[in-house]
Design a protein around this motif. Structure first.
Motif, PDB file in Angstrom:
ATOM      1  N   GLU A  50     -15.509 -22.221   1.664  1.00  9.90           N
ATOM      2  CA  GLU A  50     -16.658 -21.991   0.789  1.00  9.90           C
ATOM      3  C   GLU A  50     -16.215 -21.633  -0.629  1.00  9.90           C
ATOM      4  O   GLU A  50     -16.859 -22.012  -1.598  1.00  9.90           O
ATOM      5  CB  GLU A  50     -17.527 -20.866   1.345  1.00  9.90           C
ATOM      6  CG  GLU A  50     -18.257 -21.219   2.621  1.00  9.90           C
ATOM      7  CD  GLU A  50     -18.966 -20.017   3.213  1.00  9.90           C
ATOM      8  OE1 GLU A  50     -19.003 -18.952   2.571  1.00  9.90           O
ATOM      9  OE2 GLU A  50     -19.484 -20.133   4.328  1.00  9.90           O
ATOM     10  N   ALA A  51     -15.119 -20.906  -0.733  1.00 16.82           N
ATOM     11  CA  ALA A  51     -14.667 -20.438  -2.032  1.00 16.82           C
ATOM     12  C   ALA A  51     -13.758 -21.443  -2.738  1.00 16.82           C
ATOM     13  O   ALA A  51     -13.306 -21.189  -3.848  1.00 16.82           O
ATOM     14  CB  ALA A  51     -13.931 -19.111  -1.876  1.00 16.82           C
ATOM     15  N   ALA A  52     -13.495 -22.582  -2.109  1.00 19.16           N
ATOM     16  CA  ALA A  52     -12.611 -23.576  -2.719  1.00 19.16           C
ATOM     17  C   ALA A  52     -13.228 -24.084  -4.019  1.00 19.16           C
ATOM     18  O   ALA A  52     -14.438 -24.245  -4.143  1.00 19.16           O
ATOM     19  CB  ALA A  52     -12.383 -24.734  -1.757  1.00 19.16           C
ATOM     20  N   THR A  53     -12.383 -24.330  -4.992  1.00 15.16           N
ATOM     21  CA  THR A  53     -12.870 -24.785  -6.292  1.00 15.16           C
ATOM     22  C   THR A  53     -13.053 -26.286  -6.288  1.00 15.16           C
ATOM     23  O   THR A  53     -12.354 -27.028  -5.604  1.00 15.16           O
ATOM     24  CB  THR A  53     -11.873 -24.404  -7.397  1.00 15.16           C
ATOM     25  OG1 THR A  53     -10.615 -24.997  -7.087  1.00 15.16           O
ATOM     26  CG2 THR A  53     -11.723 -22.910  -7.516  1.00 15.16           C
ATOM     27  N   ASP A  54     -14.001 -26.734  -7.077  1.00 15.36           N
ATOM     28  CA  ASP A  54     -14.245 -28.153  -7.264  1.00 15.36           C
ATOM     29  C   ASP A  54     -13.268 -28.634  -8.334  1.00 15.36           C
ATOM     30  O   ASP A  54     -13.347 -28.233  -9.491  1.00 15.36           O
ATOM     31  CB  ASP A  54     -15.694 -28.366  -7.689  1.00 15.36           C
ATOM     32  CG  ASP A  54     -16.034 -29.827  -7.825  1.00 15.36           C
ATOM     33  OD1 ASP A  54     -15.267 -30.669  -7.331  1.00 15.36           O
ATOM     34  OD2 ASP A  54     -17.077 -30.129  -8.437  1.00 15.36           O
ATOM     35  N   SER A  55     -12.347 -29.497  -7.945  1.00 18.18           N
ATOM     36  CA  SER A  55     -11.285 -29.895  -8.868  1.00 18.18           C
ATOM     37  C   SER A  55     -11.820 -30.651 -10.077  1.00 18.18           C
ATOM     38  O   SER A  55     -11.319 -30.492 -11.189  1.00 18.18           O
ATOM     39  CB  SER A  55     -10.230 -30.722  -8.140  1.00 18.18           C
ATOM     40  OG  SER A  55     -10.805 -31.899  -7.617  1.00 18.18           O
ATOM     41  N   GLU A  56     -12.855 -31.470  -9.891  1.00 20.66           N
ATOM     42  CA  GLU A  56     -13.412 -32.206 -11.034  1.00 20.66           C
ATOM     43  C   GLU A  56     -14.066 -31.254 -12.032  1.00 20.66           C
ATOM     44  O   GLU A  56     -13.886 -31.383 -13.244  1.00 20.66           O
ATOM     45  CB  GLU A  56     -14.423 -33.244 -10.551  1.00 20.66           C
ATOM     46  CG  GLU A  56     -13.793 -34.388  -9.786  1.00 20.66           C
ATOM     47  CD  GLU A  56     -14.815 -35.377  -9.281  1.00 20.66           C
ATOM     48  OE1 GLU A  56     -15.993 -35.293  -9.694  1.00 20.66           O
ATOM     49  OE2 GLU A  56     -14.436 -36.239  -8.475  1.00 20.66           O
ATOM     50  N   LYS A  57     -14.793 -30.281 -11.518  1.00 24.72           N
ATOM     51  CA  LYS A  57     -15.446 -29.302 -12.392  1.00 24.72           C
ATOM     52  C   LYS A  57     -14.393 -28.493 -13.141  1.00 24.72           C
ATOM     53  O   LYS A  57     -14.508 -28.253 -14.345  1.00 24.72           O
ATOM     54  CB  LYS A  57     -16.342 -28.383 -11.561  1.00 24.72           C
ATOM     55  CG  LYS A  57     -17.074 -27.349 -12.368  1.00 24.72           C
ATOM     56  CD  LYS A  57     -17.928 -26.462 -11.468  1.00 24.72           C
ATOM     57  CE  LYS A  57     -18.563 -25.350 -12.266  1.00 24.72           C
ATOM     58  NZ  LYS A  57     -19.290 -24.415 -11.411  1.00 24.72           N
ATOM     59  N   THR A  58     -13.355 -28.096 -12.434  1.00 26.10           N
ATOM     60  CA  THR A  58     -12.287 -27.317 -13.060  1.00 26.10           C
ATOM     61  C   THR A  58     -11.590 -28.143 -14.133  1.00 26.10           C
ATOM     62  O   THR A  58     -11.288 -27.640 -15.213  1.00 26.10           O
ATOM     63  CB  THR A  58     -11.267 -26.870 -11.993  1.00 26.10           C
ATOM     64  OG1 THR A  58     -11.945 -26.143 -10.986  1.00 26.10           O
ATOM     65  CG2 THR A  58     -10.183 -26.009 -12.600  1.00 26.10           C
ATOM     66  N   GLU A  59     -11.351 -29.427 -13.850  1.00 29.35           N
ATOM     67  CA  GLU A  59     -10.714 -30.305 -14.836  1.00 29.35           C
ATOM     68  C   GLU A  59     -11.573 -30.438 -16.088  1.00 29.35           C
ATOM     69  O   GLU A  59     -11.063 -30.394 -17.208  1.00 29.35           O
ATOM     70  CB  GLU A  59     -10.498 -31.689 -14.216  1.00 29.35           C
ATOM     71  CG  GLU A  59      -9.039 -32.083 -14.119  1.00 29.35           C
ATOM     72  CD  GLU A  59      -8.882 -33.456 -13.520  1.00 29.35           C
ATOM     73  OE1 GLU A  59      -8.834 -34.420 -14.299  1.00 29.35           O
ATOM     74  OE2 GLU A  59      -8.807 -33.538 -12.296  1.00 29.35           O
ATOM     75  N   GLU A  60     -12.878 -30.572 -15.905  1.00 27.77           N
ATOM     76  CA  GLU A  60     -13.781 -30.695 -17.052  1.00 27.77           C
ATOM     77  C   GLU A  60     -13.776 -29.417 -17.879  1.00 27.77           C
ATOM     78  O   GLU A  60     -13.724 -29.464 -19.117  1.00 27.77           O
ATOM     79  CB  GLU A  60     -15.201 -31.002 -16.574  1.00 27.77           C
ATOM     80  CG  GLU A  60     -15.362 -32.385 -15.994  1.00 27.77           C
ATOM     81  CD  GLU A  60     -16.739 -32.596 -15.370  1.00 27.77           C
ATOM     82  OE1 GLU A  60     -17.600 -31.690 -15.484  1.00 27.77           O
ATOM     83  OE2 GLU A  60     -16.935 -33.658 -14.755  1.00 27.77           O
ATOM     84  N   GLU A  61     -13.815 -28.266 -17.202  1.00 29.93           N
ATOM     85  CA  GLU A  61     -13.810 -26.992 -17.924  1.00 29.93           C
ATOM     86  C   GLU A  61     -12.509 -26.807 -18.694  1.00 29.93           C
ATOM     87  O   GLU A  61     -12.520 -26.362 -19.844  1.00 29.93           O
ATOM     88  CB  GLU A  61     -14.020 -25.835 -16.943  1.00 29.93           C
ATOM     89  CG  GLU A  61     -15.410 -25.768 -16.358  1.00 29.93           C
ATOM     90  CD  GLU A  61     -15.546 -24.716 -15.275  1.00 29.93           C
ATOM     91  OE1 GLU A  61     -14.536 -24.072 -14.918  1.00 29.93           O
ATOM     92  OE2 GLU A  61     -16.669 -24.538 -14.778  1.00 29.93           O
ATOM     93  N   LEU A  62     -11.391 -27.156 -18.075  1.00 25.23           N
ATOM     94  CA  LEU A  62     -10.110 -27.023 -18.761  1.00 25.23           C
ATOM     95  C   LEU A  62     -10.004 -28.012 -19.916  1.00 25.23           C
ATOM     96  O   LEU A  62      -9.459 -27.683 -20.976  1.00 25.23           O
ATOM     97  CB  LEU A  62      -8.955 -27.225 -17.782  1.00 25.23           C
ATOM     98  CG  LEU A  62      -8.709 -26.086 -16.796  1.00 25.23           C
ATOM     99  CD1 LEU A  62      -7.605 -26.453 -15.818  1.00 25.23           C
ATOM    100  CD2 LEU A  62      -8.366 -24.802 -17.520  1.00 25.23           C
ATOM    101  N   GLY A  63     -10.521 -29.220 -19.731  1.00 28.54           N
ATOM    102  CA  GLY A  63     -10.516 -30.213 -20.814  1.00 28.54           C
ATOM    103  C   GLY A  63     -11.317 -29.725 -22.007  1.00 28.54           C
ATOM    104  O   GLY A  63     -10.906 -29.884 -23.169  1.00 28.54           O
ATOM    105  N   ALA A  64     -12.486 -29.123 -21.746  1.00 25.45           N
ATOM    106  CA  ALA A  64     -13.315 -28.596 -22.833  1.00 25.45           C
ATOM    107  C   ALA A  64     -12.593 -27.449 -23.539  1.00 25.45           C
ATOM    108  O   ALA A  64     -12.629 -27.346 -24.778  1.00 25.45           O
ATOM    109  CB  ALA A  64     -14.652 -28.116 -22.283  1.00 25.45           C
ATOM    110  N   ARG A  65     -11.915 -26.624 -22.781  1.00 23.58           N
ATOM    111  CA  ARG A  65     -11.188 -25.502 -23.389  1.00 23.58           C
ATOM    112  C   ARG A  65     -10.018 -26.001 -24.238  1.00 23.58           C
ATOM    113  O   ARG A  65      -9.768 -25.493 -25.324  1.00 23.58           O
ATOM    114  CB  ARG A  65     -10.695 -24.552 -22.307  1.00 23.58           C
ATOM    115  CG  ARG A  65     -10.068 -23.318 -22.850  1.00 23.58           C
ATOM    116  CD  ARG A  65      -9.898 -22.257 -21.811  1.00 23.58           C
ATOM    117  NE  ARG A  65      -9.342 -21.075 -22.449  1.00 23.58           N
ATOM    118  CZ  ARG A  65      -8.720 -20.113 -21.820  1.00 23.58           C
ATOM    119  NH1 ARG A  65      -8.617 -20.165 -20.520  1.00 23.58           N
ATOM    120  NH2 ARG A  65      -8.239 -19.096 -22.475  1.00 23.58           N
TER     121      ARG A  65
END
Length: 83
Positions: A50-65
């Protein structure tokens, strides 16, 4: 002078030294600590899934940062230094 005959004597003295007092093995309040409750591994694995991160969402957030930090670096390079 050889000190080899003194080695057994030194070892004997080291073996006779008293061990330091480590204190009580229970908490200061005198109550015994109970063992933690055992939880089935299936429960732990379900929580981890349940607590696993969504890799695509994480990639998008890191790309924006990265883009925001790059823009900030460009702005800082463009400003004349205040020396």
């Amino acid at each position: 002078m050889r000190l080899y005959p003194l080695v057994p004597f030194v070892l004997l003295l080291a073996g006779c030294t008293p061990l330091p007092d480590l204190g009580p093995t229970y908490p200061e309040n005198g109550r015994k600590v109970e063992a933690p409750e055992l939880v089935p591994i299936e429960t732990i694995l379900a929580q981890a899934t349940e607590a696993a991160t969504d890799s695509e969402k994480t990639e998008e957030e890191l790309g924006a940062r990265v883009a925001a930090l790059s823009a900030k670096a460009d702005r800082l390079r463009a400003e004349p230094s205040a020396q």
